[in-house]
Design a protein around this motif. Structure first.
Motif, short mmCIF file in Angstrom:
data_model
loop_
_atom_site.label_atom_id
_atom_site.label_comp_id
_atom_site.label_asym_id
_atom_site.label_seq_id
_atom_site.Cartn_x
_atom_site.Cartn_y
_atom_site.Cartn_z
N ASN A 54 42.91 38.00 49.91
CA ASN A 54 41.70 37.63 49.17
C ASN A 54 40.73 38.78 49.00
N SER B 113 39.84 41.70 46.51
CA SER B 113 40.11 41.98 45.10
C SER B 113 40.59 43.41 44.90
N TYR C 96 35.53 41.40 48.98
CA TYR C 96 36.14 40.23 49.61
C TYR C 96 35.47 38.98 49.06
N SER D 225 35.11 32.68 49.73
CA SER D 225 36.13 31.66 49.92
C SER D 225 36.81 31.43 48.58
N PRO D 226 38.14 31.48 48.53
CA PRO D 226 38.84 31.33 47.25
C PRO D 226 38.93 29.88 46.78
#
Length: 338
Positions: free
Chosen positions: A14, A16, A21, A24-25
């Motif tokens: 997670n 990029s 960072y 939360s995805p």
């Protein structure tokens, strides 16, 4: 499942291509990179031996600061209000976020200087110059009330915010080759932000907040064995610790006021560093039980809720609690590698 290895995998997956960072995805509101969260994540990845990941985040942050150099200079030179605070949250590409969500916080910039100073070999002259400019910004704004680490209470001066700024200014002195005001900030904290022999939440709130533990761990600004920190930790635990999990503060209603993984982990790190292993091991076991089948650690766990009636409204508004939260995984890594 080896949760340490899984936590590292989740963070790496997670990060990029730009180095940022995502908070939360899987949570609609957390599709950004916070300087604060990201810096704590980079610190943990450095401890885990993932120097490249940490370096990529630091480079991303330096590029953001350079991109908004003019805003940094303007805020430093003029009268600083919440309206011209630099935002602490950016898009993954490193641009201002186009939304109406609260964004005026200063703690992220202190935390970023703290983590950037851990990798001096990465910094060239232009990087040192932008770090110095950021330090001057923090020296200008530290007394100005702003939103706290939880994005609340903008009319207060918050102790954890000042701890973050002091940690950054102290760490960066060797990079920018000058003294900063970090000692003045610590003197202010000790004189104005204590109550009954312990740290307090803010200049107008005498209660404790679990983020106060950061004074000892991980920032190391105050000796974990000092009477001030001992009493702070005891009060935090007596009021906010439940069965392995730690609340943010007594009046917390966000998702009902559950137990936060990252705060629990930093408390465990503090306790471990002072030889208090019984409770730290209890916390470690609690965190590991809260990982789901994918190895995801959530932001908070909805148990022993402080305000149960507020849980459902938050779920209705924003969906289920953020999971995975990268900062939770970072704090777990930090705790294990203490």
């Amino acid at each position: 499942m080896n949760l340490l290895e899984r936590s590292i995998e989740i963070i790496e997956a997670n990060q990029s291509k730009h180095g940022s960072y995502i908070a939360s995805p899987n949570f609609s509101q957390y599709g950004y990179c916070w300087f604060r969260d990201g810096s704590f994540v980079a610190h943990a990845m450095e401890k885990a031996g993932r120097e490249e990941s940490s370096a990529r985040f630091i480079r991303w942050g330096l590029n953001v600061l350079k991109r908004y150099r003019d805003s940094l200079q303007k805020a430093t030179a003029g009268n600083v209000t919440l309206d011209n605070f630099l935002p602490t949250r950016y898009t993954m590409e490193g641009f201002y976020s186009e939304d109406n969500w609260t964004n005026a916080q200063s703690d992220g910039y202190g935390t970023f200087l703290w983590v950037a100073a851990q990798r001096p070999e990465l910094l060239d002259q232009s990087d040192c110059e932008i770090c110095d400019m950021t330090a001057k910004y923090l020296e200008r704004v530290w007394k100005v009330p702003c939103y706290d680490v939880w994005e609340e209470s903008p009319n207060m001066v918050h102790t954890s915010t000042l701890l973050s700024i002091a940690a950054g200014l102290k760490a960066i002195e060797g990079i920018i080759n000058r003294k900063t005001v970090w000692r003045d900030i610590m003197d202010f904290i000790l004189k104005e932000l204590t109550s009954d022999g312990r740290l307090k939440k803010s200049n107008t709130a005498d209660e404790v907040d679990s983020s106060l533990i950061w004074a000892s761990y991980p920032y190391g600004l105050l000796d974990g064995d000092s009477l001030l920190i001992k009493k702070t930790a005891r009060t935090v635990m007596s009021e906010l610790y439940f069965d392995g999990g730690l609340k943010r503060y007594k009046k917390d209603t966000y998702y009902g006021g559950g137990s936060w993984v990252l705060l629990s982990a930093y408390l465990a790190g503090h306790l471990k560093s002072n030889g208090e292993r019984d409770i730290s091991e209890e916390i470690e076991a609690w965190i590991e039980r809260k990982a789901d089948l994918n190895g995801f650690l959530p932001e908070q766990v909805p148990e022993n809720l402080l305000e149960e009636r507020m849980y459902a409204p938050w779920v209705e508004k924003w969906g289920e609690i953020a999971s995975p939260l990268l900062w939770s995984h970072a704090a777990y890594i930090d705790m294990l590698l203490q």
